[in-house]
Design an enzyme around this catalytic site. Structure first.
Site, PDB file in Angstrom:
ATOM      1  N   PRO A   2      77.339  15.498  75.260  1.00 52.60           N
ATOM      2  CA  PRO A   2      75.914  15.794  75.172  1.00 52.60           C
ATOM      3  C   PRO A   2      75.335  15.524  73.789  1.00 52.60           C
ATOM      4  O   PRO A   2      75.900  15.937  72.788  1.00 52.60           O
ATOM      5  CB  PRO A   2      75.837  17.277  75.519  1.00 52.60           C
ATOM      6  CG  PRO A   2      77.197  17.812  75.284  1.00 52.60           C
ATOM      7  CD  PRO A   2      78.140  16.701  75.511  1.00 52.60           C
ATOM      8  N   GLU A   3      74.248  14.818  73.749  1.00 52.63           N
ATOM      9  CA  GLU A   3      73.475  14.691  72.522  1.00 52.63           C
ATOM     10  C   GLU A   3      72.168  15.440  72.755  1.00 52.63           C
ATOM     11  O   GLU A   3      72.004  16.108  73.764  1.00 52.63           O
ATOM     12  CB  GLU A   3      73.261  13.219  72.161  1.00 52.63           C
ATOM     13  CG  GLU A   3      74.613  12.537  71.910  1.00 52.63           C
ATOM     14  CD  GLU A   3      74.556  11.374  70.945  1.00 52.63           C
ATOM     15  OE1 GLU A   3      73.711  11.388  70.033  1.00 52.63           O
ATOM     16  OE2 GLU A   3      75.358  10.446  71.119  1.00 52.63           O
ATOM     17  N   HIS A 116      88.152  24.232  83.565  1.00 51.05           N
ATOM     18  CA  HIS A 116      88.103  24.558  82.142  1.00 51.05           C
ATOM     19  C   HIS A 116      87.107  25.665  81.848  1.00 51.05           C
ATOM     20  O   HIS A 116      86.483  25.688  80.787  1.00 51.05           O
ATOM     21  CB  HIS A 116      87.771  23.305  81.333  1.00 51.05           C
ATOM     22  CG  HIS A 116      88.792  22.228  81.500  1.00 51.05           C
ATOM     23  ND1 HIS A 116      90.056  22.316  80.971  1.00 51.05           N
ATOM     24  CD2 HIS A 116      88.750  21.055  82.175  1.00 51.05           C
ATOM     25  CE1 HIS A 116      90.750  21.231  81.297  1.00 51.05           C
ATOM     26  NE2 HIS A 116      89.975  20.457  82.021  1.00 51.05           N
ATOM     27  N   ARG A 139      87.354  20.083  75.964  1.00 52.22           N
ATOM     28  CA  ARG A 139      87.958  19.742  74.672  1.00 52.22           C
ATOM     29  C   ARG A 139      87.811  20.828  73.617  1.00 52.22           C
ATOM     30  O   ARG A 139      88.333  20.699  72.513  1.00 52.22           O
ATOM     31  CB  ARG A 139      87.366  18.433  74.156  1.00 52.22           C
ATOM     32  CG  ARG A 139      87.758  17.255  75.032  1.00 52.22           C
ATOM     33  CD  ARG A 139      87.115  15.965  74.579  1.00 52.22           C
ATOM     34  NE  ARG A 139      87.229  14.966  75.636  1.00 52.22           N
ATOM     35  CZ  ARG A 139      86.532  13.831  75.689  1.00 52.22           C
ATOM     36  NH1 ARG A 139      85.658  13.562  74.734  1.00 52.22           N
ATOM     37  NH2 ARG A 139      86.692  12.973  76.659  1.00 52.22           N
ATOM     38  N   ARG A 196      69.461   9.898  48.796  1.00 52.29           N
ATOM     39  CA  ARG A 196      70.870   9.788  49.161  1.00 52.29           C
ATOM     40  C   ARG A 196      71.462   8.473  48.663  1.00 52.29           C
ATOM     41  O   ARG A 196      70.779   7.456  48.603  1.00 52.29           O
ATOM     42  CB  ARG A 196      71.031   9.855  50.686  1.00 52.29           C
ATOM     43  CG  ARG A 196      70.544  11.145  51.308  1.00 52.29           C
ATOM     44  CD  ARG A 196      71.563  12.246  51.112  1.00 52.29           C
ATOM     45  NE  ARG A 196      71.027  13.527  51.535  1.00 52.29           N
ATOM     46  CZ  ARG A 196      71.482  14.209  52.590  1.00 52.29           C
ATOM     47  NH1 ARG A 196      72.451  13.699  53.315  1.00 52.29           N
ATOM     48  NH2 ARG A 196      70.972  15.365  52.906  1.00 52.29           N
TER      49      ARG A 196
END
Length: 328
Positions: A2-3, A116, A139, A196
């Site tokens: 998921p983003e 899971h 995970r 940066r």
DNA sequence: ACTCTGGCCTGTGGGC
DNA sequence: TGCCCACAGGCCAGAG
């Protein structure tokens, strides 16, 4: 995996199911999924039991449920000893991060445990609604924990919510606003970006600079903006920075319109349906396939995959040329 | 103060 | 068939 758009899909789906419901049971099947809760499992459960969910809020990929009216004593050392702050705002929140493979599912009690399944929350009954909110994670890069609500440093809303508050879950306070946040400031982003000394993709993936962009959408945004991942941030012109940010936002909105992205069936939305936006990707996962933009211009070019930051980066060598002397 | 690397996890799939 | 290793990657701790 998921983003931001997937997490926003989860947020929107979840809020209608859980808002106003009280947590009546907590079952932790795998304590590794509560790893970020410093005060331990008992404290985690004690903070949730009896609390009522007020909203579902998101900033970047962090998702949290502000809680009120818990009978648990002294949550997180808060001297007020309760869930409600001095202005009747939630003092704590249940925080969720889906990590790589996390899912939040509404399920009936009769539904068999997922392979899971890590955490099961029992909710007060409501007509026509499943009684359990389940956290499933293969995970274990994601997790749940309880965190205090704190004021935002700019006085704006903490994140996207049905009822925005000038408070943010403490564990998400260090995360920059994401491109879908109406309070996102491009000027602030550009000012910090120019300071940066790093490459553009690394900056896009830095959640402290702009949140919600992961590896997949970083590659897509760079492809759309025709910029190379190694482009030094201190040479980026304002228009280029605006372009890549606008492309990131556009990719996210496209994914949102399609209901989220799914690559390996690990991600499903809150109702269990997979997204299908992956068919529309132009760069990520397309190694060796033609660059569609070049093909449309009659040029033959294939997407190249390179190792960068221990990740895969997908670029078109023709329309996203590697920077020379810091510029094109 | 900023930049960057390593490690956390487990299931999948290719090579042998 | 079965073992081994590479790979997927968001985030943070800690090194540089």
């Amino acid at each position: 995996m998921p983003e931001l758009p997937e997490v926003e899909v989860v947020r929107r789906g979840l809020v209608s199911w859980v808002r106003g419901r009280t947590i009546t049971g907590v079952e932790v099947l795998d304590p590794r999924s509560i790893r970020r809760h410093a005060l331990g499992l008992e404290d985690f459960i004690g903070n949730l039991l009896g609390a009522t969910v007020m909203d579902v809020v998101r900033r970047g990929k962090f998702l949290w449920l502000p809680l009120v009216d818990s009978p648990a004593a002294q949550p997180l050392g808060d001297p007020a000893g309760g869930r409600v702050g001095p202005d009747s705002s939630p003092a704590v929140a249940l925080m969720a991060h889906l990590g790589m493979s996390g899912q939040l599912l509404m399920q009936d009690a009769a539904a068999p445990d997922e392979k899971h399944l890590k955490v099961r929350l029992q909710l007060s009954p409501r007509e026509g609604m499943p009684e359990q909110l389940r956290f499933v994670d293969q995970r274990i890069f994601g997790g749940l924990f309880v965190t205090a609500m704190v004021p935002t440093d700019d006085g704006g809303p903490g994140g996207l919510a049905e009822t925005p508050l000038p408070l943010i879950a403490g564990e998400a306070a260090h995360i920059a606003r994401d491109p879908l946040d109406p309070a996102f400031s491009f000027d602030l982003f550009y000012r910090r970006l120019r300071k940066r000394k790093t490459g553009l993709k690394r900056a896009l993936l830095d959640q402290g600079l702009v949140s919600g962009i992961g590896n997949i959408y970083a590659d897509e945004a760079l492809w759309r903006a025709q910029l190379h991942y190694a482009r030094p941030t201190d040479t980026l012109r304002r228009g280029e920075a605006e372009r890549v940010l606008e492309c990131a936002r556009a990719v996210m909105l496209d994914a949102l319109a399609a209901g989220g992205t799914s690559f390996d069936s690990l991600y499903v939305n809150v109702n269990g349906a997979s997204g299908y936006f992956d068919r529309s990707l132009n760069a990520y996962g397309r190694e060796g396939q033609p660059c569609e933009r070049c093909a449309a211009a009659g040029i033959h070019s294939t997407i190249r995959r390179e190792q960068f930051m221990n990740r895969s980066s997908h670029t078109c060598p023709v329309c996203q040329p590697r920077p020379r002397n810091g510029r094109f």
